[in-house]
Scaffold this motif. Sequence first.
Motif, PDB file in Angstrom:
ATOM      1  N   GLU A   2     -33.180 -33.127 -56.482  1.00 41.33           N
ATOM      2  CA  GLU A   2     -33.083 -31.692 -56.202  1.00 41.33           C
ATOM      3  C   GLU A   2     -33.736 -31.137 -55.049  1.00 41.33           C
ATOM      4  OE1 GLU A   2     -32.354 -28.363 -59.408  1.00 41.33           O
ATOM      5  OE2 GLU A   2     -34.457 -28.803 -59.260  1.00 41.33           O
ATOM      6  N   THR A   3     -33.121 -30.551 -54.143  1.00 46.45           N
ATOM      7  CA  THR A   3     -33.797 -30.120 -52.999  1.00 46.45           C
ATOM      8  C   THR A   3     -34.497 -28.815 -53.514  1.00 46.45           C
ATOM      9  OG1 THR A   3     -32.078 -29.117 -52.192  1.00 46.45           O
ATOM     10  CG2 THR A   3     -32.327 -31.343 -51.557  1.00 46.45           C
ATOM     11  N   ASN A   4     -35.325 -28.666 -52.368  1.00 42.50           N
ATOM     12  CA  ASN A   4     -36.137 -27.101 -52.584  1.00 42.50           C
ATOM     13  C   ASN A   4     -34.810 -25.871 -52.371  1.00 42.50           C
ATOM     14  OD1 ASN A   4     -38.561 -27.948 -52.731  1.00 42.50           O
ATOM     15  ND2 ASN A   4     -38.962 -27.737 -50.441  1.00 42.50           N
ATOM     16  N   LEU A   5     -33.796 -26.194 -51.579  1.00 45.55           N
ATOM     17  CA  LEU A   5     -32.833 -25.416 -51.584  1.00 45.55           C
ATOM     18  C   LEU A   5     -32.008 -25.285 -52.858  1.00 45.55           C
ATOM     19  CD1 LEU A   5     -31.109 -23.340 -49.396  1.00 45.55           C
ATOM     20  CD2 LEU A   5     -29.521 -25.327 -48.759  1.00 45.55           C
ATOM     21  N   GLU A   6     -31.733 -26.347 -53.387  1.00 43.93           N
ATOM     22  CA  GLU A   6     -31.166 -26.226 -54.838  1.00 43.93           C
ATOM     23  C   GLU A   6     -32.131 -25.233 -55.993  1.00 43.93           C
ATOM     24  OE1 GLU A   6     -30.300 -30.404 -55.185  1.00 43.93           O
ATOM     25  OE2 GLU A   6     -28.019 -29.912 -54.579  1.00 43.93           O
ATOM     26  N   LYS A   7     -33.499 -25.588 -55.795  1.00 44.73           N
ATOM     27  CA  LYS A   7     -34.358 -24.986 -56.715  1.00 44.73           C
ATOM     28  C   LYS A   7     -34.209 -23.428 -56.602  1.00 44.73           C
ATOM     29  CE  LYS A   7     -37.504 -28.815 -57.110  1.00 44.73           C
ATOM     30  NZ  LYS A   7     -38.699 -29.527 -56.847  1.00 44.73           N
ATOM     31  N   LEU A  31     -27.287  -3.739 -65.147  1.00 41.60           N
ATOM     32  CA  LEU A  31     -28.281  -3.690 -63.883  1.00 41.60           C
ATOM     33  C   LEU A  31     -27.849  -4.694 -62.964  1.00 41.60           C
ATOM     34  CD1 LEU A  31     -31.041  -2.948 -62.511  1.00 41.60           C
ATOM     35  CD2 LEU A  31     -31.972  -4.799 -63.932  1.00 41.60           C
ATOM     36  N   ILE A  32     -27.434  -4.191 -61.537  1.00 46.90           N
ATOM     37  CA  ILE A  32     -27.095  -4.899 -60.422  1.00 46.90           C
ATOM     38  C   ILE A  32     -28.035  -5.160 -59.468  1.00 46.90           C
ATOM     39  CG2 ILE A  32     -25.029  -5.365 -58.926  1.00 46.90           C
ATOM     40  CD1 ILE A  32     -23.317  -3.715 -60.865  1.00 46.90           C
ATOM     41  N   ASP A  33     -28.607  -6.155 -59.159  1.00 51.97           N
ATOM     42  CA  ASP A  33     -29.704  -6.430 -58.272  1.00 51.97           C
ATOM     43  C   ASP A  33     -29.080  -6.763 -57.006  1.00 51.97           C
ATOM     44  OD1 ASP A  33     -31.949  -7.113 -56.375  1.00 51.97           O
ATOM     45  OD2 ASP A  33     -33.114  -7.735 -58.182  1.00 51.97           O
ATOM     46  N   TYR A  34     -28.684  -5.673 -56.053  1.00 52.89           N
ATOM     47  CA  TYR A  34     -27.960  -5.970 -54.670  1.00 52.89           C
ATOM     48  C   TYR A  34     -28.784  -6.825 -53.843  1.00 52.89           C
ATOM     49  CZ  TYR A  34     -24.449  -2.866 -56.656  1.00 52.89           C
ATOM     50  OH  TYR A  34     -23.501  -2.255 -57.205  1.00 52.89           O
ATOM     51  N   SER A  35     -30.301  -6.806 -53.648  1.00 51.97           N
ATOM     52  CA  SER A  35     -31.060  -7.536 -52.824  1.00 51.97           C
ATOM     53  C   SER A  35     -30.682  -8.949 -53.170  1.00 51.97           C
ATOM     54  CB  SER A  35     -32.314  -7.033 -52.567  1.00 51.97           C
ATOM     55  OG  SER A  35     -32.960  -6.820 -53.850  1.00 51.97           O
ATOM     56  N   LEU A  36     -31.021  -9.205 -54.611  1.00 48.61           N
ATOM     57  CA  LEU A  36     -30.883 -10.645 -54.844  1.00 48.61           C
ATOM     58  C   LEU A  36     -29.536 -11.267 -54.926  1.00 48.61           C
ATOM     59  CD1 LEU A  36     -32.586 -12.639 -56.400  1.00 48.61           C
ATOM     60  CD2 LEU A  36     -31.944 -11.753 -58.594  1.00 48.61           C
ATOM     61  N   ILE A  37     -28.613 -10.417 -55.130  1.00 51.77           N
ATOM     62  CA  ILE A  37     -27.140 -10.839 -54.694  1.00 51.77           C
ATOM     63  C   ILE A  37     -27.012 -11.552 -53.091  1.00 51.77           C
ATOM     64  CG2 ILE A  37     -24.592 -10.246 -54.565  1.00 51.77           C
ATOM     65  CD1 ILE A  37     -25.151  -8.409 -57.203  1.00 51.77           C
ATOM     66  N   GLU A  38     -27.658 -10.388 -52.402  1.00 55.98           N
ATOM     67  CA  GLU A  38     -27.320 -10.576 -51.024  1.00 55.98           C
ATOM     68  C   GLU A  38     -28.251 -11.922 -50.580  1.00 55.98           C
ATOM     69  OE1 GLU A  38     -26.546 -10.901 -47.147  1.00 55.98           O
ATOM     70  OE2 GLU A  38     -25.447  -9.553 -48.538  1.00 55.98           O
ATOM     71  N   GLU A  39     -29.286 -12.232 -51.196  1.00 59.58           N
ATOM     72  CA  GLU A  39     -30.167 -13.335 -51.105  1.00 59.58           C
ATOM     73  C   GLU A  39     -29.357 -14.584 -51.341  1.00 59.58           C
ATOM     74  OE1 GLU A  39     -34.887 -15.302 -52.280  1.00 59.58           O
ATOM     75  OE2 GLU A  39     -33.994 -13.189 -52.949  1.00 59.58           O
ATOM     76  N   LEU A  40     -28.835 -14.640 -52.708  1.00 61.27           N
ATOM     77  CA  LEU A  40     -27.771 -15.674 -53.264  1.00 61.27           C
ATOM     78  C   LEU A  40     -26.862 -15.870 -51.880  1.00 61.27           C
ATOM     79  CD1 LEU A  40     -27.021 -17.635 -55.430  1.00 61.27           C
ATOM     80  CD2 LEU A  40     -25.618 -15.878 -56.169  1.00 61.27           C
ATOM     81  N   HIS A  41     -26.121 -14.768 -51.413  1.00 57.57           N
ATOM     82  CA  HIS A  41     -24.817 -15.237 -50.620  1.00 57.57           C
ATOM     83  C   HIS A  41     -25.679 -15.944 -49.229  1.00 57.57           C
ATOM     84  CE1 HIS A  41     -21.415 -13.530 -52.394  1.00 57.57           C
ATOM     85  NE2 HIS A  41     -22.111 -12.648 -53.017  1.00 57.57           N
ATOM     86  N   SER A  42     -26.727 -15.529 -48.663  1.00 54.71           N
ATOM     87  CA  SER A  42     -27.292 -16.052 -47.715  1.00 54.71           C
ATOM     88  C   SER A  42     -27.874 -17.432 -47.978  1.00 54.71           C
ATOM     89  CB  SER A  42     -28.271 -15.144 -46.945  1.00 54.71           C
ATOM     90  OG  SER A  42     -29.383 -14.733 -48.033  1.00 54.71           O
ATOM     91  N   THR A  43     -28.387 -17.619 -48.922  1.00 58.26           N
ATOM     92  CA  THR A  43     -28.806 -18.885 -49.330  1.00 58.26           C
ATOM     93  C   THR A  43     -27.759 -19.975 -49.376  1.00 58.26           C
ATOM     94  OG1 THR A  43     -30.718 -17.828 -50.312  1.00 58.26           O
ATOM     95  CG2 THR A  43     -30.378 -20.489 -50.883  1.00 58.26           C
ATOM     96  N   LEU A  44     -26.505 -19.379 -50.027  1.00 61.90           N
ATOM     97  CA  LEU A  44     -25.304 -20.016 -50.225  1.00 61.90           C
ATOM     98  C   LEU A  44     -24.745 -20.739 -48.644  1.00 61.90           C
ATOM     99  CD1 LEU A  44     -23.593 -18.602 -53.176  1.00 61.90           C
ATOM    100  CD2 LEU A  44     -24.582 -20.733 -52.978  1.00 61.90           C
ATOM    101  N   ASP A  45     -25.000 -19.724 -47.821  1.00 60.75           N
ATOM    102  CA  ASP A  45     -24.551 -20.176 -46.391  1.00 60.75           C
ATOM    103  C   ASP A  45     -25.234 -21.335 -45.904  1.00 60.75           C
ATOM    104  OD1 ASP A  45     -22.607 -18.172 -46.170  1.00 60.75           O
ATOM    105  OD2 ASP A  45     -24.073 -16.684 -45.491  1.00 60.75           O
ATOM    106  N   VAL A  46     -26.410 -21.442 -46.212  1.00 63.82           N
ATOM    107  CA  VAL A  46     -27.395 -22.310 -45.785  1.00 63.82           C
ATOM    108  C   VAL A  46     -26.853 -23.650 -46.496  1.00 63.82           C
ATOM    109  CG1 VAL A  46     -29.597 -23.341 -45.526  1.00 63.82           C
ATOM    110  CG2 VAL A  46     -29.247 -20.900 -45.070  1.00 63.82           C
ATOM    111  N   TYR A  47     -26.727 -23.539 -47.929  1.00 67.18           N
ATOM    112  CA  TYR A  47     -26.587 -24.535 -48.719  1.00 67.18           C
ATOM    113  C   TYR A  47     -24.993 -25.254 -48.323  1.00 67.18           C
ATOM    114  CZ  TYR A  47     -25.499 -27.245 -52.911  1.00 67.18           C
ATOM    115  OH  TYR A  47     -25.215 -28.201 -53.897  1.00 67.18           O
ATOM    116  N   LYS A  48     -24.261 -24.385 -47.986  1.00 67.22           N
ATOM    117  CA  LYS A  48     -22.903 -25.022 -47.678  1.00 67.22           C
ATOM    118  C   LYS A  48     -22.915 -25.855 -46.471  1.00 67.22           C
ATOM    119  CE  LYS A  48     -18.578 -23.470 -45.050  1.00 67.22           C
ATOM    120  NZ  LYS A  48     -17.972 -22.584 -44.629  1.00 67.22           N
ATOM    121  N   GLU A  49     -23.880 -25.574 -45.631  1.00 69.11           N
ATOM    122  CA  GLU A  49     -24.159 -26.437 -44.250  1.00 69.11           C
ATOM    123  C   GLU A  49     -24.814 -27.747 -44.472  1.00 69.11           C
ATOM    124  OE1 GLU A  49     -22.698 -25.883 -41.564  1.00 69.11           O
ATOM    125  OE2 GLU A  49     -21.852 -24.017 -42.219  1.00 69.11           O
ATOM    126  N   SER A  50     -25.716 -27.509 -45.727  1.00 69.57           N
ATOM    127  CA  SER A  50     -26.439 -28.915 -45.991  1.00 69.57           C
ATOM    128  C   SER A  50     -25.602 -29.863 -46.843  1.00 69.57           C
ATOM    129  CB  SER A  50     -27.742 -28.420 -46.914  1.00 69.57           C
ATOM    130  OG  SER A  50     -27.429 -28.174 -48.226  1.00 69.57           O
TER     131      SER A  50
END
Length: 106
Positions: A2-7, A31-50
Amino acid sequence: METNLEKKIKKICIDLSVKLRGNQAGNGNALIDYSLIEELHSTLDVYKESIHDEKMVSKEMVFALFYTCSRFYIQSTYSNNAEELIKEFNKLQYKLLHDVFGKFDS
């Protein structure tokens, strides 16, 4: 392994799933945490490339992501802010199916 990105993605998924349980925002709203959702989306962009050249990905990662996605849909049944939850469900589902785990143009 497991990579740090996956963690990081798994932690975000856990945090989102916990926040989406019940109507913690009050007035029958989830409760919808929009900043956490945005963080997930941006992290998934990096994960996609990895994972671009990978033949397989961790089934735990796939489960965590799709479980989190389904929590938006499931919670919409019980919350007054169902429209917002469905909107976030659709955005995350599209990202997972088409951007992250969809076929890559080679």
